[in-house]
Scaffold this active site. Structure first.
Site, mmCIF file in Angstrom:
data_model
loop_
_atom_site.group_PDB
_atom_site.id
_atom_site.type_symbol
_atom_site.label_atom_id
_atom_site.label_comp_id
_atom_site.label_asym_id
_atom_site.label_seq_id
_atom_site.Cartn_x
_atom_site.Cartn_y
_atom_site.Cartn_z
ATOM 1 N N PHE A 194 32.680 43.714 47.751
ATOM 2 C CA PHE A 194 33.558 42.780 47.059
ATOM 3 C C PHE A 194 33.430 41.409 47.714
ATOM 4 O O PHE A 194 32.949 41.292 48.844
ATOM 5 C CB PHE A 194 35.015 43.270 47.122
ATOM 6 C CG PHE A 194 35.535 43.823 45.826
ATOM 7 C CD1 PHE A 194 34.744 44.614 45.016
ATOM 8 C CD2 PHE A 194 36.833 43.563 45.406
ATOM 9 C CE1 PHE A 194 35.224 45.137 43.823
ATOM 10 C CE2 PHE A 194 37.326 44.081 44.219
ATOM 11 C CZ PHE A 194 36.522 44.870 43.417
ATOM 12 N N GLN A 233 46.306 32.493 42.765
ATOM 13 C CA GLN A 233 44.877 32.798 42.669
ATOM 14 C C GLN A 233 44.408 32.763 41.214
ATOM 15 O O GLN A 233 45.047 33.350 40.330
ATOM 16 C CB GLN A 233 44.593 34.189 43.238
ATOM 17 C CG GLN A 233 43.116 34.570 43.168
ATOM 18 C CD GLN A 233 42.794 35.767 44.034
ATOM 19 O OE1 GLN A 233 43.007 36.906 43.631
ATOM 20 N NE2 GLN A 233 42.304 35.515 45.245
ATOM 21 N N HIS A 266 41.425 34.044 39.070
ATOM 22 C CA HIS A 266 40.313 35.007 39.143
ATOM 23 C C HIS A 266 39.106 34.433 38.410
ATOM 24 O O HIS A 266 39.246 33.891 37.312
ATOM 25 C CB HIS A 266 40.736 36.340 38.513
ATOM 26 C CG HIS A 266 39.825 37.466 38.866
ATOM 27 N ND1 HIS A 266 38.553 37.588 38.338
ATOM 28 C CD2 HIS A 266 39.981 38.521 39.713
ATOM 29 C CE1 HIS A 266 37.980 38.680 38.837
ATOM 30 N NE2 HIS A 266 38.822 39.260 39.672
ATOM 31 N N LEU A 324 41.252 40.603 32.411
ATOM 32 C CA LEU A 324 40.405 40.631 33.603
ATOM 33 C C LEU A 324 39.088 41.368 33.359
ATOM 34 O O LEU A 324 39.063 42.427 32.737
ATOM 35 C CB LEU A 324 41.182 41.328 34.723
ATOM 36 C CG LEU A 324 40.484 41.542 36.062
ATOM 37 C CD1 LEU A 324 40.238 40.224 36.759
ATOM 38 C CD2 LEU A 324 41.326 42.467 36.944
ATOM 39 N N GLU A 374 36.069 42.221 39.505
ATOM 40 C CA GLU A 374 35.134 41.750 40.525
ATOM 41 C C GLU A 374 34.094 42.826 40.843
ATOM 42 O O GLU A 374 33.004 42.535 41.350
ATOM 43 C CB GLU A 374 35.908 41.368 41.789
ATOM 44 C CG GLU A 374 35.063 40.719 42.860
ATOM 45 C CD GLU A 374 35.923 40.075 43.949
ATOM 46 O OE1 GLU A 374 36.992 39.547 43.601
ATOM 47 O OE2 GLU A 374 35.528 40.097 45.115
ATOM 48 N N ARG A 408 37.096 34.489 45.989
ATOM 49 C CA ARG A 408 37.468 34.134 44.618
ATOM 50 C C ARG A 408 37.746 32.641 44.441
ATOM 51 O O ARG A 408 37.423 32.070 43.402
ATOM 52 C CB ARG A 408 38.692 34.951 44.197
ATOM 53 C CG ARG A 408 38.355 36.406 43.997
ATOM 54 C CD ARG A 408 39.570 37.228 43.651
ATOM 55 N NE ARG A 408 39.184 38.600 43.354
ATOM 56 C CZ ARG A 408 40.052 39.565 43.096
ATOM 57 N NH1 ARG A 408 41.349 39.321 43.102
ATOM 58 N NH2 ARG A 408 39.616 40.779 42.832
ATOM 59 N N HIS A 439 45.846 34.753 38.086
ATOM 60 C CA HIS A 439 45.676 36.182 38.356
ATOM 61 C C HIS A 439 46.671 36.751 39.351
ATOM 62 O O HIS A 439 47.261 37.804 39.117
ATOM 63 C CB HIS A 439 44.255 36.411 38.865
ATOM 64 C CG HIS A 439 43.940 37.824 39.217
ATOM 65 N ND1 HIS A 439 44.017 38.847 38.296
ATOM 66 C CD2 HIS A 439 43.530 38.403 40.392
ATOM 67 C CE1 HIS A 439 43.671 39.995 38.876
ATOM 68 N NE2 HIS A 439 43.397 39.751 40.146
ATOM 69 N N ARG A 441 43.516 35.437 48.454
ATOM 70 C CA ARG A 441 43.429 36.888 48.643
ATOM 71 C C ARG A 441 42.012 37.371 48.372
ATOM 72 O O ARG A 441 41.377 36.942 47.398
ATOM 73 C CB ARG A 441 44.397 37.605 47.695
ATOM 74 C CG ARG A 441 44.306 39.111 47.783
ATOM 75 C CD ARG A 441 45.319 39.791 46.889
ATOM 76 N NE ARG A 441 45.065 39.629 45.481
ATOM 77 C CZ ARG A 441 44.149 40.309 44.784
ATOM 78 N NH1 ARG A 441 43.355 41.172 45.391
ATOM 79 N NH2 ARG A 441 44.004 40.110 43.487
#
Length: 561
Positions: free
Chosen positions: A115, A228, A230, A240, A243, A274, A338, A373
């Site tokens: 990730f 955040q 995304h 979404l 990721e 991100r 997000h 994050r």
């Protein structure tokens, strides 16, 4: 009046994990939720949950903690980060032993994928429906312990008597009555505030309920300016695209078909953190290298078999929204609101400043995410901090006798609802929510500046005043009055939005998700401190910066990927 030792507000992952932990420790615990727990927004989490199991490469909790501290742009409190990362492997095993079905490697060990921002593949997953699988695992545990769930109860107010938390007031949506729920400890686990924006990956239930309730009760919200965005959401509906698609090897392309991410993150490319990827995408779009306001997520080269095995849900979601099959063609995507990195201020045990009041998950800010994050850390935070908050709460209530029922709070909440129902003209909640959504989307998006943020602060002040003085509810009925519930949700969202906009305006630097075009550099000398936002009697939130960022091991350095 209802009585329990511990009451958890919210039935998502953090809430159910807290409830199960409290039940395992022998407490009389109940969950209050405005919907059935398995419909909670946690179920939309796709890509996975981080833990340094080392199943694919050597790994250690300390590596995980370092990546998280770096990913936070050094705003995260490092003792809270270390606590989360050290407990992560234990919590994965805890879930596995309770039946959670993780994807597996050929040798039977739990599979892990890379990730963004991570130094090694440490994200455990269940195809691309990880949140849903964990959610159902925890629901089974709620059933196993016969934990009482007050379903379709909408929390409206926090009870504080003699300086300690004593439960909550909740609106029973089935009969329209307010009820007093007395408890020695109360744990907020109500999720995020993404619905303050026009488009978001968040479900319709992510309306800052816990943040608003705590804020109105005098508990500060922390670091709310860090929202955040995304990198991969669908333009059509904000849904979404995990990721995990990039973790499995997906590419991001501009209009010329170029993999542009290596211009912005030479070492990590699409697997930068991100905030970096979202800024890169938005720059490509603003500078004319996008396609119809988007860039492209391309996973065609992964092949049909791998896509169907590991990314089946996002393929279906993209087909439903765009008509495009990711097996055959790239999917247009763009950044979208997000995750709320800020929230109710807590310590590393989930405890707020009010004894007996806790928060966990996205509604809380123990400062494990700081300014940005990392993917896979949100599910982990729900599980680790749900358990930690419950553990501390159960220990706390051992020293608490009978708590005083807050009839005063019940009356205050009834008066508030009566005011909304008694008016027959003024401004409507949906119109005020749209005004809030519009200014947030236009002025507090990826790139921010003083002019735009001041515009947002001014507009939100107008919205706040209009809500308080004129907002009314057309539906006067008692049974499932969704007009009233939506209006109360809007009240909480306005609080959260005001804290975000004001905090972003005052923080004159760029760090993580806060990117100021007029202050483009990170300023460690001035801003290694958290933003605390306090309620201010109808005026803009009052900010203070008395809480410094806690550093245990890793001094801030230049952050690059």
């Amino acid at each position: 009046m209802i009585n329990h030792d511990v009451v958890v507000i919210g039935g998502g992952l953090a809430g159910m994990r807290a409830a199960v932990e409290a039940a395992e420790r022998g407490a009389d615990v109940a969950v209050v939720s405005k919907m059935h727990p398995v419909r909670s927004h946690s179920g939309a989490a796709q890509g996975g949950i981080n833990a340094a199991l080392g199943n694919r490469e050597d790994d250690a909790p300390e590596n995980h903690a370092f990546d998280t501290a770096k990913g936070s742009d050094y705003l995260g409190d490092q003792s809270a980060i270390e606590a989360m990362c050290e407990d992560a492997p234990n919590q994965i095993i805890w879930l596995e032993h309770r039946g959670c079905i993780f994807s597996r490697m050929p040798d039977g060990r739990i599979a892990q994928r890379p990730f963004g921002g991570a130094g090694s593949p440490r994200t455990c997953y269940s195809a691309d429906v990880t949140g849903l699988v964990i959610l159902h695992t925890l629901w089974e545990q709620l059933e196993r312990f016969n934990i009482k769930v007050y379903e379709e109860y909408f929390a409206t107010g926090l009870c504080i008597e003699d300086g300690i938390g004593t439960g909550l007031v909740a609106y029973n949506m089935r009969n329209g009555e307010l009820e007093l729920i007395n408890a020695k400890a109360t744990i907020f686990a109500t999720g995020g505030a993404g619905r303050m924006y026009l488009k978001t990956t968040n479900g319709y239930a992510s309306t800052a309920d816990g943040m608003g309730i705590a804020f109105q009760a005098g508990i500060p919200l922390m670091d709310m300016e860090f929202m955040q965005f995304h990198p991969t959401t669908l333009k059509e509906n904000g849904v979404l695209m995990t990721e995990g698609a990039r973790g499995e090897g997906g590419h991001l392309l501009n209009a010329a078909g170029e993999r542009f991410m290596f211009k912005y993150a030479p070492n990590k490319g699409e697997l930068a953190s991100r905030d970096v990827v979202s800024r890169a995408e938005w720059t490509e779009i603003l500078e004319g290298r996008g396609i119809d306001g988007c860039v492209l997520l391309d996973i065609r080269h992964l092949g049909r078999e791998k896509i169907l095995e590991r990314l089946p849900q996002i393929r279906e979601l993209a087909m439903d929204a765009t008509g495009k099959d990711a097996i055959d063609e790239p999917i247009p995507i763009l950044p979208g609101a997000h995750y709320t990195m800020g929230g109710i201020e807590t310590d590393k045990w989930g405890a707020t400043r009010v004894p007996g009041v806790y928060a966990a998950g996205e509604t809380a800010c123990a400062s494990v995410h700081g300014a940005n994050r990392l993917g896979g850390n949100s599910l982990l935070e729900t599980i680790v901090y749900g358990a930690r908050a419950a553990r501390h709460a159960v220990d706390y209530i051992k020293g608490v006798g009978t708590v005083k029922p807050s009839v005063r709070t019940l009356k205050e909440q009834q008066d508030k609802i009566d005011r909304l129902l008694s008016r027959n003209s003024g401004e409507r909640g949906p119109a005020l929510r749209h005004a809030m959504n519009k200014t947030m989307s236009e002025n507090t998006f990826i790139f921010r500046d003083q002019k735009g943020l001041q515009t947002a602060v001014d507009e939100l002040r107008r919205v706040r005043k209009a809500f308080d003085e004129t907002c009314y509810v057309m539906d006067k009925s008692k049974t499932f009055n969704t007009d009233l519930v939506n209006t109360l949700e809007t009240d909480f969202l306005i609080d959260a939005a005001q804290c975000l906009a004001k905090g972003a305006l005052e923080r004159t630097e760029s760090r993580g998700a806060q990117s100021r075009t007029d202050f483009p550099e990170r300023n460690d000398e001035q801003w290694m401190k958290h933003t605390l936002a306090w309620r201010n009697n109808g005026d803009d939130p009052k900010l203070d910066y008395s809480r410094a960022v806690e550093i245990t091991k890793w001094q801030p350095t230049v952050r690059s990927y």
